[in-house]
Design a protein around this motif. Structure first.
Motif, PDB file in Angstrom:
ATOM      1  N   ASP A  67       0.838  -1.208   0.000  1.00 22.21           N
ATOM      2  CA  ASP A  67       0.000   0.000   0.000  1.00 22.21           C
ATOM      3  C   ASP A  67       0.871   1.256   0.000  1.00 22.21           C
ATOM      4  O   ASP A  67       0.601   2.212  -0.735  1.00 22.21           O
ATOM      5  N   SER A  68       1.916   1.232   0.823  1.00 24.84           N
ATOM      6  CA  SER A  68       2.821   2.379   0.891  1.00 24.84           C
ATOM      7  C   SER A  68       3.512   2.598  -0.454  1.00 24.84           C
ATOM      8  O   SER A  68       3.606   3.734  -0.927  1.00 24.84           O
ATOM      9  N   ALA A  69       3.982   1.511  -1.061  1.00 26.09           N
ATOM     10  CA  ALA A  69       4.641   1.628  -2.369  1.00 26.09           C
ATOM     11  C   ALA A  69       3.658   2.138  -3.419  1.00 26.09           C
ATOM     12  O   ALA A  69       4.012   2.986  -4.246  1.00 26.09           O
ATOM     13  N   MET A  70       2.423   1.653  -3.383  1.00 25.21           N
ATOM     14  CA  MET A  70       1.409   2.111  -4.341  1.00 25.21           C
ATOM     15  C   MET A  70       1.088   3.591  -4.110  1.00 25.21           C
ATOM     16  O   MET A  70       0.941   4.347  -5.070  1.00 25.21           O
ATOM     17  N   ASP A  71       0.997   3.998  -2.845  1.00 23.37           N
ATOM     18  CA  ASP A  71       0.736   5.413  -2.542  1.00 23.37           C
ATOM     19  C   ASP A  71       1.867   6.293  -3.057  1.00 23.37           C
ATOM     20  O   ASP A  71       1.628   7.340  -3.666  1.00 23.37           O
ATOM     21  N   ARG A  72       3.114   5.849  -2.828  1.00 22.86           N
ATOM     22  CA  ARG A  72       4.259   6.631  -3.322  1.00 22.86           C
ATOM     23  C   ARG A  72       4.231   6.698  -4.847  1.00 22.86           C
ATOM     24  O   ARG A  72       4.480   7.754  -5.435  1.00 22.86           O
ATOM     25  N   ALA A  73       3.936   5.566  -5.472  1.00 19.99           N
ATOM     26  CA  ALA A  73       3.898   5.534  -6.946  1.00 19.99           C
ATOM     27  C   ALA A  73       2.797   6.455  -7.465  1.00 19.99           C
ATOM     28  O   ALA A  73       2.997   7.182  -8.443  1.00 19.99           O
ATOM     29  N   MET A  74       1.635   6.430  -6.823  1.00 26.40           N
ATOM     30  CA  MET A  74       0.534   7.296  -7.262  1.00 26.40           C
ATOM     31  C   MET A  74       0.875   8.762  -7.029  1.00 26.40           C
ATOM     32  O   MET A  74       0.561   9.609  -7.866  1.00 26.40           O
ATOM     33  N   ASP A  75       1.531   9.076  -5.902  1.00 29.25           N
ATOM     34  CA  ASP A  75       1.957  10.459  -5.655  1.00 29.25           C
ATOM     35  C   ASP A  75       2.947  10.904  -6.726  1.00 29.25           C
ATOM     36  O   ASP A  75       2.848  12.016  -7.256  1.00 29.25           O
ATOM     37  N   GLU A  76       3.887  10.025  -7.042  1.00 25.46           N
ATOM     38  CA  GLU A  76       4.869  10.357  -8.077  1.00 25.46           C
ATOM     39  C   GLU A  76       4.176  10.545  -9.427  1.00 25.46           C
ATOM     40  O   GLU A  76       4.499  11.465 -10.175  1.00 25.46           O
ATOM     41  N   PHE A  77       3.208   9.685  -9.720  1.00 24.52           N
ATOM     42  CA  PHE A  77       2.457   9.813 -10.974  1.00 24.52           C
ATOM     43  C   PHE A  77       1.703  11.130 -11.015  1.00 24.52           C
ATOM     44  O   PHE A  77       1.690  11.814 -12.043  1.00 24.52           O
ATOM     45  N   ARG A  78       1.064  11.496  -9.896  1.00 25.62           N
ATOM     46  CA  ARG A  78       0.314  12.763  -9.849  1.00 25.62           C
ATOM     47  C   ARG A  78       1.249  13.951 -10.061  1.00 25.62           C
ATOM     48  O   ARG A  78       0.914  14.889 -10.779  1.00 25.62           O
ATOM     49  N   ARG A  79       2.436  13.905  -9.406  1.00 23.44           N
ATOM     50  CA  ARG A  79       3.404  14.995  -9.604  1.00 23.44           C
ATOM     51  C   ARG A  79       3.846  15.048 -11.064  1.00 23.44           C
ATOM     52  O   ARG A  79       3.932  16.124 -11.650  1.00 23.44           O
ATOM     53  N   PHE A  80       4.110  13.892 -11.646  1.00 26.83           N
ATOM     54  CA  PHE A  80       4.509  13.821 -13.051  1.00 26.83           C
ATOM     55  C   PHE A  80       3.405  14.377 -13.942  1.00 26.83           C
ATOM     56  O   PHE A  80       3.656  15.156 -14.859  1.00 26.83           O
ATOM     57  N   GLU A  81       2.162  13.976 -13.639  1.00 29.51           N
ATOM     58  CA  GLU A  81       1.019  14.449 -14.425  1.00 29.51           C
ATOM     59  C   GLU A  81       0.882  15.970 -14.315  1.00 29.51           C
ATOM     60  O   GLU A  81       0.679  16.652 -15.322  1.00 29.51           O
ATOM     61  N   GLU A  82       1.000  16.504 -13.092  1.00 33.04           N
ATOM     62  CA  GLU A  82       0.907  17.950 -12.902  1.00 33.04           C
ATOM     63  C   GLU A  82       2.035  18.665 -13.642  1.00 33.04           C
ATOM     64  O   GLU A  82       1.809  19.697 -14.281  1.00 33.04           O
ATOM     65  N   GLU A  83       3.238  18.112 -13.553  1.00 29.76           N
ATOM     66  CA  GLU A  83       4.377  18.711 -14.240  1.00 29.76           C
ATOM     67  C   GLU A  83       4.158  18.699 -15.749  1.00 29.76           C
ATOM     68  O   GLU A  83       4.392  19.704 -16.424  1.00 29.76           O
ATOM     69  N   MET A  84       3.677  17.582 -16.278  1.00 30.24           N
ATOM     70  CA  MET A  84       3.416  17.483 -17.717  1.00 30.24           C
ATOM     71  C   MET A  84       2.304  18.457 -18.122  1.00 30.24           C
ATOM     72  O   MET A  84       2.390  19.096 -19.173  1.00 30.24           O
ATOM     73  N   ASN A  85       1.281  18.579 -17.291  1.00 33.33           N
ATOM     74  CA  ASN A  85       0.207  19.533 -17.597  1.00 33.33           C
ATOM     75  C   ASN A  85       0.741  20.957 -17.629  1.00 33.33           C
ATOM     76  O   ASN A  85       0.399  21.730 -18.533  1.00 33.33           O
ATOM     77  N   SER A  86       1.595  21.304 -16.653  1.00 32.35           N
ATOM     78  CA  SER A  86       2.118  22.677 -16.646  1.00 32.35           C
ATOM     79  C   SER A  86       3.042  22.900 -17.846  1.00 32.35           C
ATOM     80  O   SER A  86       3.010  23.970 -18.454  1.00 32.35           O
ATOM     81  N   VAL A  87       3.850  21.895 -18.213  1.00 32.23           N
ATOM     82  CA  VAL A  87       4.717  22.022 -19.388  1.00 32.23           C
ATOM     83  C   VAL A  87       3.865  22.177 -20.648  1.00 32.23           C
ATOM     84  O   VAL A  87       4.139  23.030 -21.499  1.00 32.23           O
ATOM     85  N   CYS A  88       2.809  21.357 -20.738  1.00 31.23           N
ATOM     86  CA  CYS A  88       1.923  21.440 -21.912  1.00 31.23           C
ATOM     87  C   CYS A  88       1.204  22.789 -21.972  1.00 31.23           C
ATOM     88  O   CYS A  88       1.065  23.375 -23.052  1.00 31.23           O
ATOM     89  N   GLU A  89       0.749  23.276 -20.820  1.00 32.39           N
ATOM     90  CA  GLU A  89       0.081  24.583 -20.794  1.00 32.39           C
ATOM     91  C   GLU A  89       1.054  25.682 -21.215  1.00 32.39           C
ATOM     92  O   GLU A  89       0.688  26.581 -21.984  1.00 32.39           O
ATOM     93  N   ALA A  90       2.290  25.620 -20.704  1.00 36.68           N
ATOM     94  CA  ALA A  90       3.287  26.632 -21.072  1.00 36.68           C
ATOM     95  C   ALA A  90       3.566  26.570 -22.567  1.00 36.68           C
ATOM     96  O   ALA A  90       3.644  27.619 -23.232  1.00 36.68           O
TER      97      ALA A  90
END
Length: 149
Positions: A67-90
């Motif tokens: 569960d902890s590993a999945m939570d970390r992976a999902m957090d990392e995915f969310r950060r990656f997704e947010e970063e990609m969204n901001s890069v795409c918006e820019a």
């Protein structure tokens, strides 16, 4: 248990040699065997229960780790997704800005071309007018002269 086997062997030998041997002695020994078997069984049950509890605990730890590993992976995915969204918006904003600049430049070039064509037409008309005036003047000067013939 070994002591009981030794005792049983001794009593068996004694029963074969002694005619006055009391069989109830072996029955008492058999009850001790039964008690010892129940103790062994209870110990096995307790050991089995302890192993079950240990396995259950380790399974719970493994689930928590997963569960902890999945939570970390999902957090990392969310950060990656947010970063990609901001890069795409820019990048989108940059492209929109470039397109807007190109549109303005196109409008300015259109205005310049329109202005240049008007000036060209005006110059052509002025030139044609000057040529016509010159031609009219030349004709009118020639008509006043009389030919000697």
């Amino acid at each position: 248990m070994e002591a009981l086997f030794s005792e049983f062997t001794f009593l068996s030998d004694q029963s074969l040699l002694d005619k006055s041997f009391d069989p109830s002695t072996i029955e008492d020994l058999m009850k001790l065997f039964e008690i010892e078997a129940y103790k062994a069984w209870a110990n096995l049950e307790l050991e089995n229960e302890n192993e079950y509890q240990t396995a259950e605990s380790e399974m719970k730890e493994a689930e928590e780790y997963l569960d902890s590993a999945m939570d970390r992976a999902m957090d990392e995915f969310r950060r990656f997704e947010e970063e990609m969204n901001s890069v795409c918006e820019a990048e989108h904003d940059s492209l929109v800005s470039v397109a807007e600049s190109a549109r303005k430049m196109g409008k300015n070039l259109e205005k310049l071309a329109d202005f240049a064509s008007k000036k060209y037409i005006e110059a052509a008309v002025n030139s044609a007018t000057a040529s016509m005036k010159s031609a009219v003047k030349a004709i009118s000067n020639n008509s006043k002269k009389v030919h000697p013939s």
